[in-house]
Design an enzyme around this catalytic site. Structure first.
Site, short mmCIF file in Angstrom:
data_model
loop_
_atom_site.label_atom_id
_atom_site.label_comp_id
_atom_site.label_asym_id
_atom_site.label_seq_id
_atom_site.Cartn_x
_atom_site.Cartn_y
_atom_site.Cartn_z
N HIS A 80 0.83 -1.20 0.00
CA HIS A 80 0.00 0.00 0.00
C HIS A 80 0.87 1.26 0.00
O HIS A 80 1.87 1.34 0.72
CB HIS A 80 -0.91 0.01 1.23
N ASP A 385 -27.56 23.52 35.84
CA ASP A 385 -26.32 24.27 36.03
C ASP A 385 -25.71 24.67 34.69
O ASP A 385 -25.27 25.82 34.52
CB ASP A 385 -25.31 23.43 36.83
#
Length: 494
Positions: A80, A385
């Site tokens: 590859h 919160d």
């Protein structure tokens, strides 16, 4: 929740111990590994994982660093094309993230790799800063051996980050952002590389073949076959069926045929479905309704049971990223919710005991119910919160000449102080419930109920820190003093 997929390709496919070390390096950053695929002929590994954006950046950096330590391209051989120990790192949007945001992540990682590891970095695809670098094949042209002769001499090969010279062992890396692709390999029943070159050239888009397809011929020497390695960059434009048919047609011209195929890494389910639909020539088919699993998913019948391990990783990853929320106030509420859950478990196990003193049943039952109610409140406070912070930021982002801006900022700041104060107060109340239940709980769960108490104390203190930091910005002294006194009284009980 924001979710990104990363698919680092690194140049090792034969030494399993090295591959595992690189995978471990990625996983240590808190991402979820999806797939690890190695190829001996390619001598390459394709690693796939998902996670929060910042966790993925860190995981990719650790992959690059570990690959640098383990892989020397001077002795690397594989079929590859490659130019780096870690060769290519794409960021792919999965959920709540745009391709533009992935490009920014690529830039952040590229700068970090180039600066800290001294590896030249080329941005590609949607992160590319130059048109010619959008195509990965152009970026990787010449591979490691060719690039080291050009970089520093050829102005077109100046990297986007890092030194303008090749790393002596790790080469260079392409970092980018892209859509989902399909890596589709077709193995021919011939070893004729001349035929393979012709087929690959005529299949790929750059050779006048199929749109959105890259193709490369690769010799599988151990199998005495030619592989046509393709990448479908847009599988909706050109499907696997079209690639298979066209490759088969071209192979037939050389007296060959496609013997087997491979899919490398992960692919979208839709890509396989498209192949089936094209092959079967179905009429009036509705995939959402007629595919059993899809239908079961749509009605919620395949929902997986809660995974506390994954949930824990997701919470810690959310805390670890650089977003302002969730922050300390949400963390306090989550810790308190965990404590209440732990207390419920300890009390619940005690209530199931056949040896339980019946005199303890009523107070323990009340504690169980009370802790459950508290846990639900903490779950909501964790969200509240974060929302309070967003409300303050929205007020602060108003134009400075807006007359209402100061009052809205103060209103939001007072609200942002009251939310963690409420968390601290409920934590103190929950601690009282746990303390009352502790002497009644079974000895086998004593450590659990005590852990719950320690967590509640910590949650109260953490919430208190978030009250104090907001008090410093409140301009009304009476309001600030009232909140301060309430906090002191609360913490005195915790």
């Amino acid at each position: 929740m924001k979710l990104v997929e990363c698919v680092p390709n690194f140049s090792e496919g034969r030494d399993k111990s090295k591959v595992q070390l690189v995978v471990d390096a990625a996983q240590s950053a808190g991402v979820t590994i999806l797939d690890v695929e190695t190829d001996i002929d390619h001598n390459r590994c394709v690693l796939s994982f998902v996670g929060a954006p910042e966790a993925c950046v860190e995981a990719c950096f650790r992959v690059a660093k570990k690959s640098l330590e383990l892989i020397d391209l001077n002795s690397h051989k594989g079929a590859h094309p490659r130019m780096g120990a870690v060769d290519v790192i794409p960021f792919i949007p999965v959920k709540g993230v745009t391709i533009a945001e992935c490009a920014k992540l690529a830039e952040k990682l590229g700068e970090k790799i180039g600066g800290e590891l001294r590896i030249p970095v080329y941005l590609y695809d949607h992160a590319a800063r130059k048109p010619e670098r959008k195509d990965l094949a152009n970026v990787r042209k010449g591979q490691f051996e060719g690039l080291k002769e050009l970089i520093g001499k050829d102005e077109t090969r100046i990297p986007d980050f890092g030194p303008n010279h090749i790393h002596p062992t790790a080469g260079a890396v392409a970092v980018g952002a892209r859509r989902q692709i399909v890596n589709f390999n077709l193995n021919l029943d011939t070893a004729d590389m001349t035929a393979g070159k012709d087929i690959a050239k005529r299949v790929r888009a750059s050779g006048g073949g199929l749109a959105a397809v890259r193709g490369k011929e690769i010799s599988l020497e151990a199998r005495k076959q030619v592989q046509i390695s393709t990448v479908l960059t847009d599988y909706k434009t050109t499907s696997m069926k079209k690639v298979l048919d066209e490759t088969g047609r071209l192979a037939a011209e050389h007296g060959a045929k496609v013997k087997t195929t491979e899919i490398v890494g992960l692919l979208p389910r839709e890509a396989l479905l498209d192949f089936a639909l094209e092959s079967l020539h179905l009429e009036n088919f509705d995939a959402k309704v007629q595919i059993l699993e899809s239908r079961l998913e749509s009605v919620g019948a395949l929902e997986a049971p809660p995974d506390w391990k994954r949930a824990g990783r997701e919470v810690s990853a959310a805390m670890a990223n650089t977003d302002a929320t969730p922050g300390g106030g949400s963390a306090a509420a989550i810790a308190a919710a965990m404590a209440c859950g732990l207390g419920q478990m300890a009390v619940g196990i005690t209530l199931k005991s056949k040896k339980l003193d019946e005199a303890k049943r009523s107070p323990l039952t009340q504690a169980l119910l009370g802790l459950g109610e508290m846990r639900a409140k903490f779950d909501r406070l964790a969200d509240d919160d974060a929302a309070a912070f967003d409300q303050f930021m929205a007020a602060m982002s108003l134009p400075k000449d807006d007359a209402s801006r100061p009052a809205k900022m103060q209103e939001a700041l007072v609200h942002a102080a009251r939310i963690p104060l409420r968390t601290a107060q409920l934590a103190a109340g929950s601690l009282a419930l746990a303390k009352a239940a502790a002497p009644l709980a079974g000895s086998a769960v004593a450590s659990d109920i005590h852990c719950a108490m320690h967590l509640l104390k910590a949650a109260a203190q953490c919430a208190g820190e978030n009250v104090r930091i907001n008090l410093s910005g409140i301009k009304d002294p009476a309001v600030a003093e009232e909140l301060k006194v309430m906090l002191e009284k609360t913490l005195a009980c915790a």
